[in-house]
Each structure stands twice: as structure tokens, then as C-alpha cells.
Write a protein that holds these residues in place. Sequence first.
Motif, short mmCIF file in Angstrom:
data_model
loop_
_atom_site.label_atom_id
_atom_site.label_comp_id
_atom_site.label_asym_id
_atom_site.label_seq_id
_atom_site.Cartn_x
_atom_site.Cartn_y
_atom_site.Cartn_z
N LYS A 98 8.29 43.44 27.59
CA LYS A 98 9.69 43.44 27.18
C LYS A 98 10.63 44.07 28.20
O LYS A 98 11.49 44.88 27.87
CB LYS A 98 9.83 44.11 25.80
N ALA A 115 2.07 44.35 29.43
CA ALA A 115 1.82 42.96 29.03
C ALA A 115 0.62 42.39 29.79
O ALA A 115 -0.27 41.79 29.21
CB ALA A 115 3.05 42.11 29.29
N ASP A 149 13.07 40.51 23.34
CA ASP A 149 11.95 39.97 22.58
C ASP A 149 10.79 39.49 23.46
O ASP A 149 9.70 39.28 22.96
CB ASP A 149 12.42 38.77 21.75
N TYR A 150 11.07 39.27 24.75
CA TYR A 150 10.05 38.66 25.59
C TYR A 150 9.82 39.49 26.85
O TYR A 150 10.74 40.17 27.33
CB TYR A 150 10.46 37.25 26.03
N GLU A 168 7.38 29.36 21.17
CA GLU A 168 7.27 30.76 20.80
C GLU A 168 6.27 31.52 21.66
O GLU A 168 5.26 32.03 21.17
CB GLU A 168 6.91 30.88 19.31
N GLU A 177 5.10 34.68 24.36
CA GLU A 177 5.33 36.12 24.42
C GLU A 177 5.92 36.50 25.78
O GLU A 177 6.59 37.51 25.91
CB GLU A 177 4.00 36.87 24.21
N LYS A 224 1.25 31.01 25.16
CA LYS A 224 1.76 32.38 25.09
C LYS A 224 2.59 32.74 26.31
O LYS A 224 3.44 33.63 26.23
CB LYS A 224 0.58 33.36 24.99
#
Lengths: 248, 282
Positions: A29, A3, A193-194, A162, A164, A83
Motif C-alpha cells: 500500500k 507485499a 487500497d493497492y 480486483e 492486490e 493478484k
Amino acid sequence: MVAFSIRDLNIWFGAVHALSNLTMDIPAKEILSVIGPSNSGKTTFLRMLNRLNELNVNFRMSGAVDMGGKDIRKMETELVRKKVGMVFALPLPLPLSIFENVAYGVRIHGVKNRNKLEVSVERALRQAYLWEEVKDRLELSAFKLSGGQQQRLCIARTLAVEPEVILFDEPCSGLDPVSTAKVEEAMMKLKTDYTIVLVTNNVKQAARVGDKTAFFLSGKLVELDKTDTVFTVPRDKRTDDYIRGKFG
Amino acid sequence: MRNPRRTQKIAFFLLFLATLFIVVPVGLIVIIIIQKGLPAVNWQFLSDVPRQGMRAGGIFPAIIGTVYLVTGAIIFALPIGVLAAIYLNEYAGDNFLTRIIKLAIVNLAGVPSVVYGLFGLALFVVFFRFGASIIAGSFTLGIMTLPIIITTSREALESVPYSFREVSRSLGASKWQTIRYIVLPNALSGILTGTILGLGRAAGETAPILFTVAAFYLPRLPHSVFEQTMALPYHLYVISTQVPNVDEKVRYGTALVLLALVLFMNLVAIVIRFKFRKKKKW
């Protein structure tokens, strides 16, 4: 999947060298736990990831932080912060209703349609395991909620835009054990999801929820490995001392 | 031998005495003005123009003139004051220049009102050629109120916790969005209270309107903002010192109306503050 990729990062606040020569990758994730005594630079590290350090006028840096292959310093600040969401140490609701707290970020990013807002708010509150407790009193002031509920509201507020990545800065430091368990449960579900980075003063919490654990000391990264490894066979003696509670 | 209980009693007594010295004169002023002025106040006094060289009739044009002047001062000073306060508090860095500016604003609040009057005469009446007019008087009163508006607005903005701004920015809000949606709504009550208190003071000032707008005797309502008007403080000065044989109750009646106007404005400020405080959630 990576990430964040951090290269030769140095951060100063005035004359204080808060982080020195940091090079590391943050996996996507997963939950990365960051531990270390106070003044070890872990919060500075966290606030670098969504460029919140830049609110301090004395902030200076060198090196690079890449997110998805792009230097975050070259991206628009507001986009980086959209984000990369952040949950603070203390529950900090805005002086608005429960609904408006969650809707705030969504509105800021341009959504005006009431139906869309309602959908976003409900989804975020469900993700933060708060929906059932507040669905009948969304117009109530957020300050009427308990501390634990407020913190989950803050998580919902972050989720609603929303992001990331979600940064948690000692999110349970002011909470009782039951509320802490609820927040940790939410984090465990969210990591599918994150990408999650959790700064914590609670070594046991790091062991409970972290896939990987990083140990910071005096502005330097001492050790970064799988949580099991860090807690059973740490490579560095200082890590061992810290998790055994010998200092800090 | 020192007796701490006795020392404390003496201290309390002195503190109480000091408070009494403030309360008694204020109370006496109000009581005397009401006592001597109330007999003069009736519907004709409030709604009629002055007659017989201001010895009879009413003070309606002076009341309306003061309302016009205060309204004009709000329209002019509130936006400028609030915007300047936002800039100084939220945007301007902390350096030598901004510190000088902030110091200058605080000092402006202490400039004697007659100096503002002369300044208004030079700038608005003469330089901008507004003449002695409502617009020149309003601007002068507005400028006199600006330091108060800026100072109280900055205090109100500062009282909004920093954490709210940080949360808002962390969600991706820009600096302006944060100010617009989080900081300003929560500072509004403080800003409004400060403004009204400042204007309450301005409404009672004589010196700033003396050279810029006030008419000695104009027994009708002004037709435009470029005309002179009567105003309560100046009218009171005129009938007290310039016109012989004015009945005492007419003078005190005028003072009572002016006092009531200012107290009413302060009351509005208190109500606003009370209402917002009940809504305040942190």
C-alpha cells in the motif's frame, strides 16, 4: 507490511544476465518508483512480479520472490497474474468495445452474470477516473478513445479483476502532460487500497508520486530508500549522477 | 549519356507491358468462354440430367456432385487445418522438428494434383475400402487443400499483434483462453478467406477426383456419400475428349458454369475479407 520479499534473484534471457543478486522488500500500500537508464533491468524486475517474463522461452531464473509469504513460482500462474495486475507502456486496448475491454478479465475469471459484470465495469471505470467520460458510449470501440483515455481504460481493465498489486511500466511515456497528470492522480488515490510499483523513465515523476524510490543500474539495485532521501541525500554517487541527469 | 527520366519511362513501360501480358489472356479466356458458353446456359441446362450420351440435356448431377465434394472437403479439412495451424503457430516450439514440419507443409502445396489423386486412390479407395465414392473424393480434395488452409491460417494467426496476447495473459487468462477469445476471433477472416480460396482451387481440379469419385456417366443424384457422382471438371474433360460430336456450346457452357462456381467462391472470400476489415479496429 511487506507485499513482496525478493531474495537472491537472478534472471537471464539466453546469455544475457538481466538482473543479478537482487534482494529487496516491496512495501504494501505504497508507491514504489523504479528508475534507471534503459537496459538497467527495471522492466525485467517488474515483469518478474506477475511472472510475465515466463512468456519468453529463453527466460531462466534463480532465487525466490515471495508474495504474502508464498513463493510466486509455486502458485498458479493465472492466480499470480490476477493478484498482480499490469499496465503497459503504450495504451493497449483489446480489439473490443470499451465495456468488453474492462469486462474481459472479469469474464476470464468466471463471472458470467450481466448485472455483476456491469457493476464491476462501472466501479473499475470510476476508480480510473474514466466513467464520466465514457458512460454514454460503452459499446463504442476502445480504439475510438484518445491516448490518455485508452491508458486509463487499461488501468480500469486491470482494476476490474480486483488485484492486490498494480504494476505500471512507464505508463505515461506516450501521453501528454494533462493526461499524465490524470494518470498520476489516479495512482495517488489507488495507493490507499493497492500496492503500486511504477517503473518510469521520468525522474520527476518518480519524485512526484513515489513513497520509496529504487535506482537500478546494469541489472543491479544500487539504492532503495524513501523518495525524499534518494532525491536529497542519495548514498551512492551514481544515483546522484543519474537524477541530476549526468548520464542515462 | 544516361538520362534518368528516359530510363524511368522505359522501366514503367516494361512493367506495364508485363502486367498487360497477364491481364489480356485472362480477359480473353473469360470473354471467349462467356461468348461461346452463354447460349447453352438456360434453366434446362442447369436443372436437367445429361441425355443422349451427354450430347443434350443438362449438367445438374455434375453441379451437385461438385458442391457435395467441396462441402465434404470443407468439413474434413477446415477443422484439421485450423487446429494444426493453431498448434504450429501458438504451441509448438521453434526446433528442428517443427521447422521440418513447416517446410513439409509448404512443399505439400506444390505437389502435383495427380499425385494427390493416386494417394487418395491408395488410401481411401483401396486401403479404407470406401471404393470410388464421394467420401473418398472429398477426403482427397481436403488433403490437397490442407497445406493452403494451414499456411493461410498461420499467416492470419501471426497477424494478430503479440501485444494483445501479452495483455490477455497479464490479466490472468490462460494460453487457451487467450487463443479462444482474442487470437481466433481476430484471425477468423484470414482463415476463412484462405480456406475458400483453397477450396475454389480444389473445386476445379480433375486429377484428384479422377480415380477417387468421378463417374463417367451417372444421370441421377447420388443417394449416399459412399456412391460415385459426376463432377463438373471431370464431366468437362469427358465431353471434350471422350465423347464424339458434342456440341461446342455444351462444352463451353459447362466450362462457364464451372468458372462461375469458382469465381463465386472467390467473391464470397472477398466479401468476407472486406466485411472483417471494416470491423478491424487496430
